[in-house]
Every structure is written in C-alpha cells, then in structure tokens.
Design a protein around this motif. Structure first.
Motif, PDB file in Angstrom:
ATOM      1  N   ALA A 198       0.836  -1.204   0.000  1.00 33.52           N
ATOM      2  CA  ALA A 198       0.000   0.000   0.000  1.00 33.52           C
ATOM      3  C   ALA A 198       0.869   1.252   0.000  1.00 33.52           C
ATOM      4  N   GLU A 199       1.944   1.219   0.758  1.00 35.48           N
ATOM      5  CA  GLU A 199       2.825   2.391   0.851  1.00 35.48           C
ATOM      6  C   GLU A 199       3.506   2.701  -0.481  1.00 35.48           C
ATOM      7  N   ARG A 200       3.658   1.708  -1.327  1.00 38.64           N
ATOM      8  CA  ARG A 200       4.296   1.939  -2.632  1.00 38.64           C
ATOM      9  C   ARG A 200       3.375   2.640  -3.619  1.00 38.64           C
ATOM     10  N   HIS A 201       2.070   2.667  -3.336  1.00 42.40           N
ATOM     11  CA  HIS A 201       1.154   3.306  -4.283  1.00 42.40           C
ATOM     12  C   HIS A 201       1.422   4.811  -4.316  1.00 42.40           C
ATOM     13  N   PRO A 202       1.453   5.426  -5.498  1.00 38.72           N
ATOM     14  CA  PRO A 202       1.769   6.866  -5.587  1.00 38.72           C
ATOM     15  C   PRO A 202       0.763   7.771  -4.877  1.00 38.72           C
ATOM     16  N   ARG A 203      -0.421   7.240  -4.545  1.00 34.65           N
ATOM     17  CA  ARG A 203      -1.413   8.067  -3.864  1.00 34.65           C
ATOM     18  C   ARG A 203      -1.527   7.698  -2.373  1.00 34.65           C
ATOM     19  N   TYR A 204      -0.515   7.021  -1.856  1.00 33.98           N
ATOM     20  CA  TYR A 204      -0.563   6.590  -0.460  1.00 33.98           C
ATOM     21  C   TYR A 204      -0.662   7.777   0.507  1.00 33.98           C
ATOM     22  N   GLU A 205       0.163   8.798   0.303  1.00 34.06           N
ATOM     23  CA  GLU A 205       0.156   9.945   1.216  1.00 34.06           C
ATOM     24  C   GLU A 205      -1.204  10.630   1.198  1.00 34.06           C
ATOM     25  N   GLU A 206      -1.775  10.785   0.022  1.00 36.48           N
ATOM     26  CA  GLU A 206      -3.112  11.377  -0.103  1.00 36.48           C
ATOM     27  C   GLU A 206      -4.141  10.520   0.643  1.00 36.48           C
ATOM     28  N   PHE A 207      -4.007   9.214   0.486  1.00 37.40           N
ATOM     29  CA  PHE A 207      -4.920   8.282   1.135  1.00 37.40           C
ATOM     30  C   PHE A 207      -4.845   8.431   2.656  1.00 37.40           C
ATOM     31  N   MET A 208      -3.639   8.478   3.173  1.00 31.86           N
ATOM     32  CA  MET A 208      -3.451   8.555   4.618  1.00 31.86           C
ATOM     33  C   MET A 208      -3.902   9.902   5.184  1.00 31.86           C
ATOM     34  N   GLU A 209      -3.770  10.958   4.402  1.00 33.14           N
ATOM     35  CA  GLU A 209      -4.233  12.263   4.858  1.00 33.14           C
ATOM     36  C   GLU A 209      -5.750  12.245   5.054  1.00 33.14           C
ATOM     37  N   ILE A 210      -6.465  11.616   4.118  1.00 34.61           N
ATOM     38  CA  ILE A 210      -7.918  11.489   4.267  1.00 34.61           C
ATOM     39  C   ILE A 210      -8.237  10.582   5.456  1.00 34.61           C
ATOM     40  N   MET A 211      -7.482   9.506   5.597  1.00 33.45           N
ATOM     41  CA  MET A 211      -7.700   8.551   6.682  1.00 33.45           C
ATOM     42  C   MET A 211      -7.559   9.214   8.045  1.00 33.45           C
ATOM     43  N   ALA A 230      -3.542  -1.448  -1.344  1.00 33.92           N
ATOM     44  CA  ALA A 230      -2.531  -2.462  -1.667  1.00 33.92           C
ATOM     45  C   ALA A 230      -2.941  -3.240  -2.919  1.00 33.92           C
ATOM     46  N   MET A 231      -4.246  -3.535  -3.047  1.00 37.79           N
ATOM     47  CA  MET A 231      -4.730  -4.230  -4.231  1.00 37.79           C
ATOM     48  C   MET A 231      -4.536  -3.398  -5.482  1.00 37.79           C
ATOM     49  N   ALA A 232      -4.795  -2.095  -5.376  1.00 40.45           N
ATOM     50  CA  ALA A 232      -4.574  -1.209  -6.516  1.00 40.45           C
ATOM     51  C   ALA A 232      -3.097  -1.142  -6.858  1.00 40.45           C
ATOM     52  N   SER A 233      -2.247  -1.312  -5.855  1.00 39.83           N
ATOM     53  CA  SER A 233      -0.801  -1.239  -6.057  1.00 39.83           C
ATOM     54  C   SER A 233      -0.262  -2.455  -6.805  1.00 39.83           C
ATOM     55  N   VAL A 234      -0.863  -3.645  -6.555  1.00 39.19           N
ATOM     56  CA  VAL A 234      -0.327  -4.867  -7.164  1.00 39.19           C
ATOM     57  C   VAL A 234      -1.005  -5.244  -8.468  1.00 39.19           C
ATOM     58  N   GLY A 235      -1.964  -4.429  -8.932  1.00 40.75           N
ATOM     59  CA  GLY A 235      -2.524  -4.680 -10.249  1.00 40.75           C
ATOM     60  C   GLY A 235      -3.949  -5.192 -10.269  1.00 40.75           C
ATOM     61  N   GLY A 236      -4.598  -5.232  -9.108  1.00 43.43           N
ATOM     62  CA  GLY A 236      -5.982  -5.686  -9.074  1.00 43.43           C
ATOM     63  C   GLY A 236      -6.107  -7.189  -9.075  1.00 43.43           C
ATOM     64  N   GLY A 237      -7.336  -7.671  -9.130  1.00 43.12           N
ATOM     65  CA  GLY A 237      -7.616  -9.097  -9.089  1.00 43.12           C
ATOM     66  C   GLY A 237      -8.664  -9.411  -8.043  1.00 43.12           C
ATOM     67  N   MET A 238      -8.525 -10.542  -7.383  1.00 48.65           N
ATOM     68  CA  MET A 238      -9.504 -10.970  -6.385  1.00 48.65           C
ATOM     69  C   MET A 238      -8.892 -10.959  -4.998  1.00 48.65           C
ATOM     70  N   MET A 239      -9.657 -10.469  -4.044  1.00 47.08           N
ATOM     71  CA  MET A 239      -9.207 -10.388  -2.666  1.00 47.08           C
ATOM     72  C   MET A 239     -10.108 -11.226  -1.766  1.00 47.08           C
ATOM     73  N   SER A 240      -9.474 -11.923  -0.829  1.00 49.07           N
ATOM     74  CA  SER A 240     -10.211 -12.755   0.120  1.00 49.07           C
ATOM     75  C   SER A 240      -9.699 -12.514   1.522  1.00 49.07           C
ATOM     76  N   ASP A 251      -7.833  -0.449 -11.933  1.00 54.57           N
ATOM     77  CA  ASP A 251      -8.538   0.837 -11.889  1.00 54.57           C
ATOM     78  C   ASP A 251      -9.731   0.774 -10.950  1.00 54.57           C
ATOM     79  N   GLU A 252     -10.444  -0.354 -10.964  1.00 50.54           N
ATOM     80  CA  GLU A 252     -11.610  -0.487 -10.107  1.00 50.54           C
ATOM     81  C   GLU A 252     -11.225  -0.550  -8.628  1.00 50.54           C
ATOM     82  N   TRP A 253     -10.120  -1.219  -8.326  1.00 45.49           N
ATOM     83  CA  TRP A 253      -9.665  -1.242  -6.928  1.00 45.49           C
ATOM     84  C   TRP A 253      -9.290   0.155  -6.451  1.00 45.49           C
ATOM     85  N   LEU A 254      -8.629   0.925  -7.315  1.00 49.20           N
ATOM     86  CA  LEU A 254      -8.262   2.289  -6.926  1.00 49.20           C
ATOM     87  C   LEU A 254      -9.520   3.140  -6.735  1.00 49.20           C
TER      88      LEU A 254
END
Length: 557
Positions: free
Chosen positions: A101-114, A139-149, A193-196
């Motif tokens: 999650a921290e590697r995503h380019p919008r992580y800082e923005e995300f945490m500011e809202i959080m 984190a899912m948006a960072s790794v390319g999407g897919g299915m999460m469980s 894109d959908e995960w983001l």
C-alpha cells in the motif's frame, strides 16, 4: 451470504489477516501443473494459476502476553492452512504487506484522508485493524488488481469454477453480501482501476458522512454497506460465499456437498464458530478439514458442465464521455449477473468476442457480405451493435461442437438439466414472437447448424425484400431471423420457454410472479421489456438480480 454482524461479533475481530488474489504467471507451490490438470484444476489452454495474496500484519506487535502469543500462533496456523487450501484449489498463494500500500503513488493522499476519519476502536489494536482494512484496498490497486479474500475465507470450488464467474474485472464485484444491505468485503474482484476507484470511494464516504452504525466509528465493511445504500451503482454483488456455521456441525458426507454446492467459498468467521459452539483456536483445523473434504470429495468440475455462451464486444471503445461510461457500467453489471446466474444453474458460462468470429475460416467471406447490408441505425453505434449481432452467429460457429448461446440479458430460472437436452442438434430458438418466428435471446444447435444459420439470415437480409416486420428499411439479426421463418418454415425449430419481463415486472416480488414464470425456463430482461415496465435501462443488473433471487427463494421447491 452473511447476516449483519452484531457489535459483539465485530469486537472479536481484533487480530486478523487480510487476503488478496490476482492473475500471475508461474507457480512455486508443491503441486505441479501436470497434477493440477489431472485433477481438473487447470484448463487445457493455460497453465497460469490465479495468484492469491494475503495481507498479514500484527495489530499489536509489542504485546507478548500469554493470550496474544496464543492468538498469534492461531493466526499463523490459519494462514498456513489458508495457503494450503487455495493451493489445492489451483491458486498460487503469496503474501502482501503494508509496504504494498505504501508503494502506491497516492498513499500519502490516502493517509491524509484517513487521518480525518473516526475508526471503530480508535487508539486500540482494533482501530489499527480497521485502518489496515482500508489500506488493503490500496494495496490491491498497487499490485494490479484481481480478487481479494479474507484470511478466514476458504475455497470449496477449484480455480476454473471460481474464475468462470468473475468476468473481466471492469466492474467491481463483491462475492459475499448482507441481504438487503450490501456487499461484504471478504471476497471481491476488480481491475486495478476499479480497486483504486473503490479504495477512495469507501474512504471518502467515511470521511464525508456521519457514522450511522452503533459502534461510533467506521470500518471498511460499514463504509462498503453504506456506499451500496446511498450510491447503489457503485459496485455489483453476488452471493457465492456462505457462512461456515451451516456446515460446521454437519457430518462430512454427501449432505455437506449439497450444502456447499451453491457456493465457491466458505467464511470461517468468528461469529460462525460462536454460533456452533466452537472456539477461535479451533478455526485452523476446522477450516482445513472441511475444505479439504469438499474440494476432494464433492467434485463439481466446471469443464463437465454444459456450456452456455454469450457475445460481448465493446462497440465504441474510444468514446470516454459520461453517457458511454454509464452504458459500459450497466453492460459490465449485466455480464457479471449473467455469468453468475448461469453458473448457479449448473452451466459453464463463456463470453465470446469478435476474436472468436475472426477465427472462423469463413470470416472474411462473411464480412464481405455483411458490409453490403444496411443496418438499423446506419451511421451510429446502433448500426455497429447490429453488425455485432450478426457476427455473434459466426462466433458460435467457431465453437467446437456448437451449443447454447443467450443474450447477456437472458437469465435461467431452472437448472441446466431442464434446458441442456435441447441443444447440440437441429437448430432451435427458445424465445418467440407467437405465430411468427424466433427471438434470438436463447438458441442452440450443432456447430454445422450455427454455420448454416449464420449465412442463412445474412443471405436472406441481402435479398432486400420488403420486410413484414421491419419498419426501418434496414436490418438486424432479429428481423432476419423472423423473415427466415416465413421464407423457409423448416429452417429452425421454435420453442417458447423464455419469458419477456415487461409484464412480470409490474409486481416482481409477489406470489403472482411465481405463477407467471412457471411456463418458462429463462427470463429476457430486454431493452424493450424494461422500458415497457416503466424502469430505466440502468436498472437492468439489479432488477435481474432481485427477480432471480426472489424466484430462487420463493418459487422453487
């Protein structure tokens, strides 16, 4: 499917693991590809295994008291068994961490809202857990999407079965739900894109709205539920995960197979164990024993099911305006609902595209004829749509053995065994304009028959004779099919087992619906039927979902 958790069950979720899946190459586990193919876990045309990732983080790393040490050990056992179960189902387990999650380019923005959100359990390990529950989406948006469980969701179907209901990820989907409320974030699927989009959708919803749950704060689950309630087009929902409580105390016999058959996974949640008198430390062993039995003794290999096909290809891919985006979302929702409905009914759903038609050796000949035909909506995307409707017949002629095809707005209300015997021989159309001919919403025939019919309707339209039905002076495959029945009465068989929904939607959730649908094996949620019933086209996915669910629960023995 789950019931909305009570405060007591939610407060148990202090220390947990989160899991994620996407498609990846290769395999590092100890079950080789030959073994997987022999067991029916991998398709013949690919040796790729869908990867399943787990997001694992200790909520209280500085606490080493006896209880925390015990629960930490339970967590690791459950994680190991989770990996083993998904590996046995044909997946490739891997691990994600907070660093993803921290590697995503919008992580800082995300945490500011959080930082402006009041989380359930703020200032405690539970608060940290809920923070990480939001971050796993990024984190899912960072790794390319897919299915999460979630880590306590275990598969009871193999990878091929599970992948057959997912679609392409262009519309976010939760595979578990709280009836009447919304999706549960324990098994979900979407593109990068959908995960983001969903990451920020649930985060911003929590940041901009008052807390309405009894816990005085937010979790990703409550934000997801509220998002569905207030912005119902945000994501799609299916009901393919069941609470393990129904099976925890059942003997591991054919009865267990029957209980698990409608689902692709079981959720061994805290509340499931509490309801059945088990302890939390029992979860790893119980989940391992039950899912191992179901995977190995309740075979439901999708390759053995009859195939049902539909056709979909983007007709205006370069158009990015808002209206076209809205249509894409509805189409994605319908395709997701279509795949899920036919899978539940015992079919192996397959989505064909233009590429399938192009594989046919007569494609160029077919297209040279099609280019001469005046289509309804000439010069617009409607004409392109009608061209694709002709092309889908050739796509089916490229499918080995032929078989069944339906529109992606046609849904079954009976099991496969009631429809499947009609296919693979003489061409049959299973929807009709009474006394006139067939409606191409559900059809079947051998591969040769699909080839014959593809050219028969095209050649008839090219004759340019005045049409009894066609008021446009131009063509669609529907009008050509009607005209063919008049010109050549023996060209195909007609059955009337598909119901149009215009009248059925007047009172969709009453006993009258059960009576009205008795003559039919499927329902057609067509554009015309939806409009005539007073609903909007954008309502189709949720209308189909609601009607099918009502029929399943109230109209079938």
């Amino acid at each position: 499917m789950v019931l909305l958790p009570s405060s007591s069950s939610l407060l148990l979720c202090l220390i947990t693991t989160l899991t994620v899946v996407k498609i990846a190459k290769g395999s590092n586990n100890n079950i080789n590809n030959d073994e997987q193919q022999q067991r029916g876990l991998l398709s013949d045309d690919t040796l790729q295994r869908p990867s399943i990732f787990t997001f694992f983080d200790d909520m209280d790393p500085g606490n080493n008291d006896q209880f925390r040490s015990k629960m930490r050990n339970v967590d690791h056992q459950l994680l190991d068994n989770w990996k083993s179960a998904w590996s046995s189902a044909g997946f490739e387990p891997q691990v994600l961490t907070l660093q993803d999650a921290e590697r995503h380019p919008r992580y800082e923005e995300f945490m500011e809202i959080m930082s402006g959100i009041t989380l359930i359990g703020d200032g405690t390990p539970e608060g940290r857990y809920n923070e990480l529950c939001f971050l796993r989406w990024l984190a899912m948006a960072s790794v390319g999407g897919g299915m999460m469980s979630d880590y306590d969701v275990f598969p009871v179907k193999d990878a091929i079965n599970i992948r057959s209901i997912l679609g392409d990820g262009s519309s976010f989907i939760t595979l578990d739900l709280v009836p009447g409320y919304g999706g549960m974030p324990c098994l979900m699927f979407g593109s990068q894109d959908e995960w983001l989009r969903m990451s920020f959708a649930i985060l911003n919803y929590a940041a901009n709205n008052k807390v309405t749950n009894p816990h005085g704060g937010w979790s990703d689950m409550y934000s997801l539920l509220e998002l569905e309630k207030n912005i119902p087009t945000s994501y799609n929902m299916q009901d393919f995960v069941d609470e393990a409580s129904k099976i925890l105390n059942a003997p591991l016999t054919g009865e267990s197979c029957e209980l698990a058959s409608p689902f692709v996974a079981l959720h061994f949640s805290h509340s499931s164990l509490a309801k059945t008198g088990h302890h939390i430390e029992d979860r790893p062993q119980l989940a391992h024993q039950i899912t191992r039995f179901l995977l190995h003794h309740c075979p439901d290999t999708v390759s053995k099911r009859p195939k049902i096909h539909t056709f979909f290809d983007e007709i205006d891919p370069d158009n990015q305006d808002a209206s076209r985006a809205a249509i894409r979302k509805v189409d994605a929702g319908l395709l997701s609902e279509w795949s899920a409905a036919w899978y539940r009914a015992g079919w192996n759903p397959q989505i064909l595209t233009l590429a399938d038609a192009k594989r046919h050796p007569n494609y160029q000949n077919f297209m040279s004829k099609l280019e001469q035909l005046k289509m309804i909506g000439e010069g617009t995307t409607q004409a392109t749509y009608n061209e694709m409707c002709f092309i889908r017949w050739l796509a089916m002629a490229s499918v080995e053995g032929g078989g069944f095809m339906s529109d992606y707005d046609t849904f079954p209300i009976v099991k496969a065994s009631a429809i499947a015997p009609l296919g693979h021989g003489e061409f049959i159309v299973m929807d009709s304009v009474p006394g006139h001919g067939g409606i191409p919403s559900l059809m079947a025939g051998s591969q040769d028959e699909w080839f014959r019919m593809a050219f028969d309707i095209l050649n008839l339209a090219l004759e340019n004779k005045p049409s009894k039905f066609n008021e446009y002076g131009a063509w669609s495959d529907f009008y050509a099919l009607l005209e063919l029945k008049i010109a050549q009465p023996s060209s195909y068989l007609v059955h009337d087992i598909v119901g149009e929904v215009d009248k059925l939607l007047a009172n969709p959730y009453t006993k009258e619906l059960c009576e009205d649908t008795k003559p039919y094996a499927a329902l057609h949620f067509s554009h015309a039927g939806i409009k005539q019933s007073g609903h909007g086209i954008s309502d189709r996915p949720k209308l189909a979902s609601g009607v099918l669910k009502f029929i399943s629960e109230h109209c079938q023995a």
